[in-house]
Design a protein around this motif. Structure first.
Motif, mmCIF file in Angstrom:
data_model
loop_
_atom_site.group_PDB
_atom_site.id
_atom_site.type_symbol
_atom_site.label_atom_id
_atom_site.label_comp_id
_atom_site.label_asym_id
_atom_site.label_seq_id
_atom_site.Cartn_x
_atom_site.Cartn_y
_atom_site.Cartn_z
ATOM 1 N N ARG A 66 0.838 -1.212 0.000
ATOM 2 C CA ARG A 66 0.000 0.000 0.000
ATOM 3 C C ARG A 66 0.871 1.259 0.000
ATOM 4 O O ARG A 66 0.521 2.265 -0.613
ATOM 5 C CB ARG A 66 -0.958 -0.015 1.197
ATOM 6 C CG ARG A 66 -2.103 -0.996 1.027
ATOM 7 C CD ARG A 66 -3.115 -0.879 2.177
ATOM 8 N NE ARG A 66 -4.359 -1.560 1.846
ATOM 9 C CZ ARG A 66 -4.623 -2.836 2.113
ATOM 10 N NH1 ARG A 66 -3.723 -3.573 2.736
ATOM 11 N NH2 ARG A 66 -5.775 -3.374 1.769
ATOM 12 N N ASP A 67 1.997 1.197 0.695
ATOM 13 C CA ASP A 67 2.938 2.329 0.634
ATOM 14 C C ASP A 67 3.378 2.561 -0.812
ATOM 15 O O ASP A 67 3.451 3.700 -1.288
ATOM 16 C CB ASP A 67 4.195 2.039 1.474
ATOM 17 C CG ASP A 67 3.952 2.196 2.978
ATOM 18 O OD1 ASP A 67 2.876 2.706 3.353
ATOM 19 O OD2 ASP A 67 4.843 1.812 3.750
ATOM 20 N N ILE A 78 1.803 1.699 -3.549
ATOM 21 C CA ILE A 78 0.688 2.208 -4.355
ATOM 22 C C ILE A 78 0.543 3.718 -4.166
ATOM 23 O O ILE A 78 0.387 4.478 -5.124
ATOM 24 C CB ILE A 78 -0.633 1.491 -3.983
ATOM 25 C CG1 ILE A 78 -0.563 0.023 -4.430
ATOM 26 C CG2 ILE A 78 -1.837 2.183 -4.621
ATOM 27 C CD1 ILE A 78 -1.676 -0.846 -3.850
ATOM 28 N N ALA A 79 0.596 4.160 -2.913
ATOM 29 C CA ALA A 79 0.426 5.595 -2.636
ATOM 30 C C ALA A 79 1.549 6.405 -3.291
ATOM 31 O O ALA A 79 1.314 7.478 -3.846
ATOM 32 C CB ALA A 79 0.383 5.844 -1.132
ATOM 33 N N GLY A 93 1.693 5.139 -7.487
ATOM 34 C CA GLY A 93 0.441 5.338 -8.213
ATOM 35 C C GLY A 93 -0.131 6.731 -8.045
ATOM 36 O O GLY A 93 -0.796 7.238 -8.947
ATOM 37 N N LEU A 94 0.100 7.350 -6.897
ATOM 38 C CA LEU A 94 -0.560 8.633 -6.619
ATOM 39 C C LEU A 94 0.424 9.747 -6.267
ATOM 40 O O LEU A 94 0.008 10.839 -5.920
ATOM 41 C CB LEU A 94 -1.567 8.445 -5.471
ATOM 42 C CG LEU A 94 -2.786 7.591 -5.842
ATOM 43 C CD1 LEU A 94 -3.486 7.063 -4.607
ATOM 44 C CD2 LEU A 94 -3.746 8.403 -6.700
ATOM 45 N N TRP A 95 1.709 9.437 -6.358
ATOM 46 C CA TRP A 95 2.743 10.436 -6.080
ATOM 47 C C TRP A 95 2.606 11.069 -4.705
ATOM 48 O O TRP A 95 2.881 12.248 -4.505
ATOM 49 C CB TRP A 95 2.746 11.529 -7.169
ATOM 50 C CG TRP A 95 2.970 10.930 -8.507
ATOM 51 C CD1 TRP A 95 2.036 10.637 -9.462
ATOM 52 C CD2 TRP A 95 4.232 10.502 -9.068
ATOM 53 N NE1 TRP A 95 2.620 10.039 -10.554
ATOM 54 C CE2 TRP A 95 3.958 9.958 -10.346
ATOM 55 C CE3 TRP A 95 5.554 10.510 -8.596
ATOM 56 C CZ2 TRP A 95 4.971 9.430 -11.156
ATOM 57 C CZ3 TRP A 95 6.547 10.001 -9.407
ATOM 58 C CH2 TRP A 95 6.248 9.476 -10.671
ATOM 59 N N MET A 96 2.156 10.269 -3.768
ATOM 60 C CA MET A 96 2.064 10.787 -2.403
ATOM 61 C C MET A 96 3.422 10.637 -1.716
ATOM 62 O O MET A 96 4.222 9.792 -2.112
ATOM 63 C CB MET A 96 0.963 10.039 -1.640
ATOM 64 C CG MET A 96 -0.430 10.401 -2.171
ATOM 65 S SD MET A 96 -1.730 9.283 -1.631
ATOM 66 C CE MET A 96 -1.820 9.672 0.117
ATOM 67 N N PRO A 97 3.702 11.461 -0.718
ATOM 68 C CA PRO A 97 5.011 11.379 -0.066
ATOM 69 C C PRO A 97 5.149 10.082 0.735
ATOM 70 O O PRO A 97 4.156 9.478 1.123
ATOM 71 C CB PRO A 97 5.019 12.593 0.873
ATOM 72 C CG PRO A 97 3.589 12.917 1.108
ATOM 73 C CD PRO A 97 2.856 12.520 -0.135
ATOM 74 N N ARG A 98 6.388 9.680 0.948
ATOM 75 C CA ARG A 98 6.668 8.472 1.721
ATOM 76 C C ARG A 98 6.105 8.603 3.140
ATOM 77 O O ARG A 98 6.225 9.649 3.771
ATOM 78 C CB ARG A 98 8.192 8.280 1.779
ATOM 79 C CG ARG A 98 8.647 7.032 2.503
ATOM 80 C CD ARG A 98 10.167 6.973 2.527
ATOM 81 N NE ARG A 98 10.737 6.693 1.217
ATOM 82 C CZ ARG A 98 10.901 5.447 0.737
ATOM 83 N NH1 ARG A 98 10.553 4.406 1.455
ATOM 84 N NH2 ARG A 98 11.429 5.267 -0.456
ATOM 85 N N THR A 99 5.494 7.521 3.625
ATOM 86 C CA THR A 99 4.980 7.564 5.000
ATOM 87 C C THR A 99 6.123 7.328 5.973
ATOM 88 O O THR A 99 7.184 6.851 5.606
ATOM 89 C CB THR A 99 3.917 6.466 5.210
ATOM 90 O OG1 THR A 99 4.474 5.220 4.828
ATOM 91 C CG2 THR A 99 2.687 6.737 4.382
#
Lengths: 393, 375
Positions: free
Chosen positions: A379-380, A382-383, A386-392
């Motif tokens: 899921r990390d 994918i985020a 896939g969605l260019w979200m920042p690393r958790t």
């Protein structure tokens, strides 16, 4: 856009399906009732595996040079799907994931020995990655290999080394640089013959299958069994993960369970009259399974197709892994609910349905949600991918 | 097996995306929402000028004949922008049915006008508690030179602007599909405000005379037509939902990457990013089942089960992605000055149109029961 198998692909599917009925002999089915041999390794398994080799069914995706047929990924998936559907404990990780890597990277003598052996259906290779303290964070593994003249001295312990109790080799990831700049950089791959001095294993009995802990105690391994560059192991490990996933989630195996339960529910009388399958709640569960299964089929096909195009999307690969593993668990529950108490009866007891297969599949189902890269990590990915979200963090 | 999207189709989709984006800035959407019809005629005209309204209409009738799959790609783009245009009722449910089932003269009467944007024809596929157009309660009584139709249809889109409404009815023995003129005697339209914000209409028919020339199909052919319209509409709604959900999910990914709380972007909390990742998985699942149903219909292959499964996923995914997007946006998500709310409203509208997930799951289950019970 045409999401259907071509006539040639359907013909291949049929050919494999028919061939596999000859592999799943009554003797093999009998042998697989023994817990020790459920995942292969018995004499009848060995016999049929070698027969598949002799009949030219192993390594279809390999290059012609290695004796393969250079099947596309889609064709390879069709083969895999049918073999898994048949229930044969075909060692996919050996044939599809590890052997091509060995063929491309091993010393010539070892390559002949191992690749030839796999092609003939005589060699099974176990995977030695995980350790008691290195699971999803694989790069933190501590099994050590130290150079000593022409040999390596190997010490350490691996965990969940499935098939090691009958495998011919362990495909071992070991640390060769104790203090690398980045911890995944100091790893090297080896093939460890299981008859070598210093190798041992003990069984680990899980909810479902038997697996093993394996021990490497002052093993003196000739350098010819090193595969690839020293400290170059990480890319050999990660390079085959997508191929590995293609054999973990296939449609046929669960589709066969679904169809089996449909037939059973149609033949089983309901206490309130008619068949069980006439009950709305039964139909509801079957429809839930059916609509989820359709996506399993499409995801698998798309993955294989994308690999043929050389365009497997990173986020898509993680989507397949998460969806497949979580839906399988859901499917087992939905089908077991239809069977109710009958679903709990084990294969050898009177009243068992479908040889207890679904309850057994449930037992091994959760392995896939954490194995092969825990779903949280997927899921990390994918985020991020896939969605260019920042690393958790 | 080929998941590739042809270059020609990609450029059509690109063109549609561009035009739709140009007309759907928040201020423009607000303006259209003020109007009673809630229909952006200028945008519709621009789509016509670009040849996009005739995607699934023969070239001889003014279309480009790219087929049904291409039409669903347009529906996806309409969803992505929640554009106030009746693409599905006019282009899929009405024109798609006319193209495949109407007589040559009927097609000549209506399809060129639909393709060039000069007129609308819509379809009345739903009745109260009955969304199966192949099994209507609306009655068709055979009369001299045609039929007299009586009954009630609900939530008919674009009804007041359309020149004709495609209506299924039954004689009691056979199905009749006819084109009803909304201006004909005995037709009454009552406005219905629905979740999406559009004005739809309850269509009441009281012995409305429909001449033979306006009868599209009867009997087995009418049944085929209504089965087609149901499958095609479900698939097109799934495609539109795909655009709606993909956009909502991306808005949420972006918003959570920028919104800071406790000194960091909230997307860096796994609890947040995983919820958005789950949307991504859902959207991919919806994409696959929609593409499958659309390509089967495109090739004229059986698509009953595939379109049912697509609409089941559509209903579940619209709900889940919409709620997750709302939640991750916090108060911003419910603010009417922020665009997300339109997507959420459309998501609910689509979810409940042409069969809900619960209902279709029950139907699919019955079909499975029947298939395995038969000897």
């Amino acid at each position: 856009m045409n999401i259907e198998l071509t006539a040639e692909q359907k013909a291949l599917q049929q050919e494999v399906r028919e061939y596999m009925t000859t592999v799943m002999t009554p003797e093999l089915l009998e042998e697989m009732k023994i817990p020790e041999y459920k995942e292969g390794g018995g004499p009848e398994f060995r016999k049929q595996y070698a027969r598949m080799g002799a009949d030219g069914w192993i390594g279809l995706s390999w290059s012609r040079e290695l004796g393969g047929r250079e099947l596309s990924h889609v064709e390879q998936y069709i083969f895999t799907d049918e073999v898994v559907r048949s229930g044969f404990a075909y060692p996919f990780l050996t044939t599809e994931a590890v052997t091509p890597v060995i063929a491309a990277n091993a010393n010539e003598e070892v390559r002949e020995e191992v690749v030839g052996g796999v092609r003939d259906g005589k060699v099974v290779i176990a995977i030695g990655y995980s350790e008691p303290n290195a699971g999803t964070d694989l790069a933190s593994l501590t099994t050590k290999a130290v150079r000593d003249g022409d040999d390596w001295i190997i010490n350490g312990q691996k965990m969940w080394t499935s098939l090691a109790n009958f495998a011919d080799y362990v495909w071992l990831a070991a640390r060769t640089d104790p203090d690398p700049a980045k911890k995944h950089k100091g790893l090297t791959m080896f093939l460890v013959p299981t008859d070598i001095a210093g190798f041992s294993h003990t069984p680990v009995h899980t909810l479902g299958v038997r697996t093993n802990a394996t021990y490497y105690s002052d093993i003196r391994l000739p350098d010819k069994y090193r595969v690839g560059e020293v400290n170059g192991g990480w890319k050999l490990i990660t390079g085959q993960l997508n191929i590995e996933r293609l054999s973990l989630f296939t449609h046929g195996q669960v589709d066969a369970l679904y169809q089996g339960v449909c037939h059973w529910a149609a033949e089983t009388p309901s206490p309130s009259g008619g068949s069980l399958i006439d009950q709305p709640w039964v139909q509801h569960n079957l429809a839930k399974v059916r609509s989820g299964l359709e996506v399993v089929k499409l995801i698998c096909w798309k993955q294989a197709w994308a690999m043929d195009q050389g365009a497997l999307d990173m986020a898509d690969a993680s989507v397949a892994k998460v969806y497949g593993s979580e839906f399988f668990v859901e499917l087992y529950r939905l089908l077991l609910e239809v069977m109710g108490q009958a679903g709990t009866i084990s294969a050898d007891s009177p009243g068992a349905v479908l040889r207890g297969k679904i309850e057994f599949r449930w037992r091994v189902g959760s392995i896939l949600t954490f194995g092969g890269g825990a779903n949280e990590v997927q899921r990390d990915i994918i985020a991020m991918a896939g969605l260019w979200m920042p690393r958790t963090r | 097996m080929d998941f590739n999207i042809a270059d020609e189709l990609k450029s059509v989709q690109e063109l549609a995306r561009q035009i739709l984006a140009d007309f759907t800035e928040v201020e423009q959407l607000k303006q259209v929402e003020q109007q009673e019809q809630g229909f952006d005629e200028k945008l519709w005209g621009a789509l016509a000028d670009a040849g996009l309204l005739g995607i699934d209409i023969e070239e001889t009738l003014g279309g480009t004949d790219l087929g049904f799959y291409a039409l669903t790609a347009l529906c996806e783009e309409v969803g992505r922008t929640v554009a106030p245009v009746p693409a599905i009722p006019v282009l899929v449910s009405a024109a798609g049915t006319l193209r495949r089932f109407a007589a040559a003269g009927q097609k000549e009467n209506w399809l060129p006008g639909i393709a060039d944007g000069s007129l609308l024809v819509t379809a009345a596929t739903e009745e109260y508690n009955n969304d199966n157009p192949a099994n209507p309660n609306c009655r068709a009584e055979a009369v001299e030179g045609g039929y007299a139709l009586s009954g009630t249809k609900t939530c008919v889109p674009a009804a007041s602007q359309s020149r004709r409404i495609l209506v299924p009815a039954t004689t009691g023995e056979e199905l009749v599909v006819a084109l009803v003129d909304p201006a004909a005697a005995g037709v009454s339209l009552s406005p219905q405000v629905v979740t999406s914000g559009e004005t739809r209409h309850e269509l009441h028919l009281d012995k409305v005379q429909v001449p033979d020339a306006e009868v599209v199909a009867t009997g087995g052919k009418a049944l085929d037509a209504m089965n087609w319209v149901q499958q095609a509409t479900r698939t097109a709604l799934s495609a539109m939902a795909l655009g709606v959900c993909d956009k909502m999910m991306r808005m949420t990914g972006q918003y959570t990457s920028e919104r800071e709380q406790f000194g960091r972007a909230i997307a860096t909390f796994q609890a947040v990013s995983h919820r958005v990742a789950d949307c991504y998985i859902d959207v991919e699942c919806l994409r696959l089942v929609t593409q499958q149903a659309a390509s089967l219909i495109d090739q004229g292959r059986p698509a009953d089960e595939a379109s049912t499964i697509a609409k089941i996923w559509c209903g579940d995914v619209t709900h889940r992605v919409s709620q997750a997007s709302q939640h991750c946006h916090g108060g911003t998500g419910v603010d009417r000055d922020y665009p997300l709310h339109r997507y959420c409203l459309w998501a609910r509208q689509i979810e409940l149109s042409a069969g809900s997930s619960a209902q279709l799951t029950a139907q699919l289950g019955q079909a499975i029961g029947a298939a395995y019970s038969s000897p």
